[in-house]
Write a protein that holds these residues in place. Structure first.
Motif, short mmCIF file in Angstrom:
data_model
loop_
_atom_site.label_atom_id
_atom_site.label_comp_id
_atom_site.label_asym_id
_atom_site.label_seq_id
_atom_site.Cartn_x
_atom_site.Cartn_y
_atom_site.Cartn_z
N PHE A 58 -40.25 26.27 -51.23
CA PHE A 58 -39.72 24.92 -51.13
C PHE A 58 -41.00 23.91 -51.46
O PHE A 58 -41.93 24.24 -50.91
CB PHE A 58 -39.21 24.62 -49.92
CG PHE A 58 -37.81 25.13 -49.28
CD1 PHE A 58 -37.26 25.87 -50.68
CD2 PHE A 58 -37.14 25.05 -48.28
CE1 PHE A 58 -35.88 26.49 -50.21
CE2 PHE A 58 -36.02 25.65 -47.94
CZ PHE A 58 -35.33 26.35 -48.96
N SER A 59 -40.91 23.10 -52.23
CA SER A 59 -41.65 21.80 -52.31
C SER A 59 -41.67 21.01 -50.97
O SER A 59 -41.03 21.15 -50.28
CB SER A 59 -41.35 21.17 -53.58
OG SER A 59 -40.18 20.21 -53.26
N LYS A 60 -42.76 20.00 -51.02
CA LYS A 60 -42.69 19.16 -49.79
C LYS A 60 -41.51 18.33 -49.86
O LYS A 60 -40.93 18.29 -48.60
CB LYS A 60 -44.09 18.28 -50.02
CG LYS A 60 -43.96 17.26 -49.05
CD LYS A 60 -45.23 16.25 -49.21
CE LYS A 60 -45.39 15.41 -47.94
NZ LYS A 60 -46.48 14.55 -48.27
N GLY A 61 -40.84 18.04 -50.73
CA GLY A 61 -39.61 17.33 -50.54
C GLY A 61 -38.33 17.94 -50.38
O GLY A 61 -37.44 17.82 -49.50
N GLN A 62 -38.38 19.13 -50.76
CA GLN A 62 -37.36 20.10 -50.45
C GLN A 62 -37.19 20.48 -49.14
O GLN A 62 -36.38 20.88 -48.22
CB GLN A 62 -37.47 21.40 -51.25
CG GLN A 62 -36.90 21.05 -52.83
CD GLN A 62 -37.26 22.41 -53.75
OE1 GLN A 62 -37.98 23.29 -53.46
NE2 GLN A 62 -36.71 22.15 -54.85
N ARG A 63 -38.42 20.69 -48.42
CA ARG A 63 -38.72 21.14 -46.96
C ARG A 63 -38.29 19.92 -46.15
O ARG A 63 -37.56 20.19 -44.97
CB ARG A 63 -40.35 21.38 -46.77
CG ARG A 63 -40.78 22.69 -47.32
CD ARG A 63 -41.93 23.09 -46.63
NE ARG A 63 -43.15 22.08 -46.72
CZ ARG A 63 -44.16 22.26 -47.87
NH1 ARG A 63 -43.81 23.10 -48.68
NH2 ARG A 63 -44.85 21.05 -48.18
N ARG A 64 -38.52 18.78 -46.62
CA ARG A 64 -38.02 17.52 -45.93
C ARG A 64 -36.37 17.65 -45.87
O ARG A 64 -35.64 17.35 -44.89
CB ARG A 64 -38.26 16.22 -46.56
CG ARG A 64 -39.78 15.89 -46.06
CD ARG A 64 -40.56 15.00 -46.85
NE ARG A 64 -40.11 13.81 -46.95
CZ ARG A 64 -40.39 12.71 -47.87
NH1 ARG A 64 -41.41 13.02 -48.49
NH2 ARG A 64 -39.89 11.46 -47.59
N ILE A 65 -35.77 17.88 -47.17
CA ILE A 65 -34.16 18.07 -47.18
C ILE A 65 -33.79 19.10 -46.14
O ILE A 65 -32.90 18.72 -45.35
CB ILE A 65 -33.83 18.24 -48.59
CG1 ILE A 65 -34.16 17.25 -49.44
CG2 ILE A 65 -32.21 18.50 -48.49
CD1 ILE A 65 -33.87 17.42 -50.94
N ALA A 66 -34.40 20.18 -46.42
CA ALA A 66 -33.89 21.50 -45.46
C ALA A 66 -34.03 20.94 -43.99
O ALA A 66 -33.20 21.46 -43.22
CB ALA A 66 -34.89 22.69 -45.93
N ALA A 67 -35.10 20.38 -43.46
CA ALA A 67 -35.39 20.02 -42.08
C ALA A 67 -34.35 19.09 -41.61
O ALA A 67 -33.88 19.33 -40.52
CB ALA A 67 -36.82 19.66 -41.85
N PHE A 68 -33.78 18.28 -42.41
CA PHE A 68 -32.94 17.37 -42.04
C PHE A 68 -31.61 17.72 -41.82
O PHE A 68 -30.88 17.75 -40.82
CB PHE A 68 -32.68 16.25 -42.94
CG PHE A 68 -31.82 15.08 -42.68
CD1 PHE A 68 -31.98 14.09 -41.81
CD2 PHE A 68 -30.54 15.21 -43.27
CE1 PHE A 68 -31.02 13.00 -41.47
CE2 PHE A 68 -29.44 14.45 -42.95
CZ PHE A 68 -29.67 13.44 -41.88
N ILE A 69 -31.36 18.77 -42.70
CA ILE A 69 -29.89 19.43 -42.66
C ILE A 69 -29.96 20.48 -41.42
O ILE A 69 -29.05 20.41 -40.94
CB ILE A 69 -29.82 20.46 -44.07
CG1 ILE A 69 -29.49 19.50 -45.18
CG2 ILE A 69 -28.40 21.00 -43.75
CD1 ILE A 69 -29.51 19.98 -46.61
N LEU A 70 -30.97 21.35 -41.34
CA LEU A 70 -30.95 22.01 -40.19
C LEU A 70 -30.80 21.26 -38.81
O LEU A 70 -30.21 21.70 -37.79
CB LEU A 70 -32.25 22.91 -40.16
CG LEU A 70 -32.57 23.77 -41.16
CD1 LEU A 70 -34.09 24.31 -41.26
CD2 LEU A 70 -31.54 25.29 -41.01
N GLU A 71 -31.55 20.20 -38.73
CA GLU A 71 -31.23 19.24 -37.29
C GLU A 71 -30.03 18.58 -37.25
O GLU A 71 -29.76 18.04 -36.35
CB GLU A 71 -32.65 18.56 -37.50
CG GLU A 71 -33.92 19.22 -37.04
CD GLU A 71 -35.08 18.34 -37.17
OE1 GLU A 71 -35.03 16.91 -37.05
OE2 GLU A 71 -36.32 18.77 -36.99
#
Length: 286
Positions: free
Chosen positions: A15-28
């Protein structure tokens, strides 16, 4: 796509930096993300809408709508009533509830029509017409659907039993005689009733044919029923819309009536006489 989307997001491989932010938000916040547009999700986490869309595609989904659908299907059986209310408050315009709910119901009817398996529908009708006894189970919010189906099938056929949602032991007492040649119809939508699922397993183990009326192949019915009829429901605040399931049941009743071996006209002529004799309905003026 059959996969655990949360497990997929948790791995974070490549994951890129932006994709990690998307993933983190969805997980939480998966219960909120499931009802966000790509633009809203991007705005919330600080990336562009196109980044969100590309991320969904790279995960293997059919664009962002495919990923959002996977999230919605995953959470519908997980959310508590309180969480549902919170999601509704954040995603629904309180000044436009009427239009929003009705438009969503029409959309679910169209999806149900497009995705309905005609062969399964016809098989269900055949099973009902040829059954020795018919047992219908729908608990909690599905009770109204079971009662509606049972009411009309009882006018058309003999030996129709609506199983009442009482104590656990009493449910089994009501289906204790179910056997080969009988049909069990189970109805359940998220959050799925565990008692309906267990009763369906009991009916199947007793040799009866089992028809499941539910929302999709993620339902626990999918591994039990001989014949599955899918109708889309949708989460509306703390409740589920059952417009499409009721429409499917309407079609089932009409088809049974048309194909019934008994003379349906004679049956209803007798009923009209009884209804008139016992003042079941108010007399029309004029």
């Amino acid at each position: 796509m059959e996969r655990d989307i949360l497990a997929l997001l948790s791995r974070g491989e490549g994951f890129s930096k932006g994709q990690r932010r998307i993933a983190a938000f969805i997980l939480e916040n998966y219960e909120k993300a499931a009802f966000m547009t790509a633009g809203k999700l991007g705005q919330t986490v600080g990336v562009s809408e196109s980044t969100v869309v590309r991320f969904a595609s790279e995960l293997g989904y059919d664009g962002y709508p495919g990923m959002r659908k996977a999230l919605q299907e995953m959470i519908r059986s997980r959310l508590t009533s309180v969480q549902r209310i919170e999601v509704a408050r954040e995603t629904m315009d309180e000044n436009n509830v009427l239009e929003s709910v009705l438009m969503t119901d029409m959309e679910k009817l169209q999806i149900t029509l497009n995705e309905c398996d005609r062969e399964s529908f016809n098989t269900a009708v055949d099973l009902i017409l040829n059954a020795g006894h018919i047992y219908i189970v729908g608990m909690r919010s599905s009770t109204c659907l079971a009662n509606f189906l049972g009411f009309y099938l009882n006018l058309l056929l003999e030996n129709v039993h609506i199983i009442q949602d009482t104590a656990v032991s009493e449910v089994y007492e009501q289906i204790i005689r179910i056997r080969e040649g009988d049909v069990f119809i189970g109805i359940s939508y998220p959050r799925y009733s565990s008692r309906t699922v267990r009763a369906m397993k009991f009916a199947k183990s007793s040799g009866a044919k089992v028809i499941g009326i539910t929302d999709g192949n993620s339902s626990p019915f999918a591994e039990i029923a001989d014949t599955l009829l899918y109708a889309k429901s949708d989460m509306v605040s703390f409740l589920d819309s059952l417009v499409a399931p009721l429409s499917l049941i309407n079609a089932l009743i009409v088809s049974v009536g048309i194909r019934s071996k008994e003379n349906i006209s004679d049956t209803f002529k007798r009923l009209e006489t009884i209804w008139a004799d016992y003042d079941v309905y108010e007399h029309a003026e004029g």
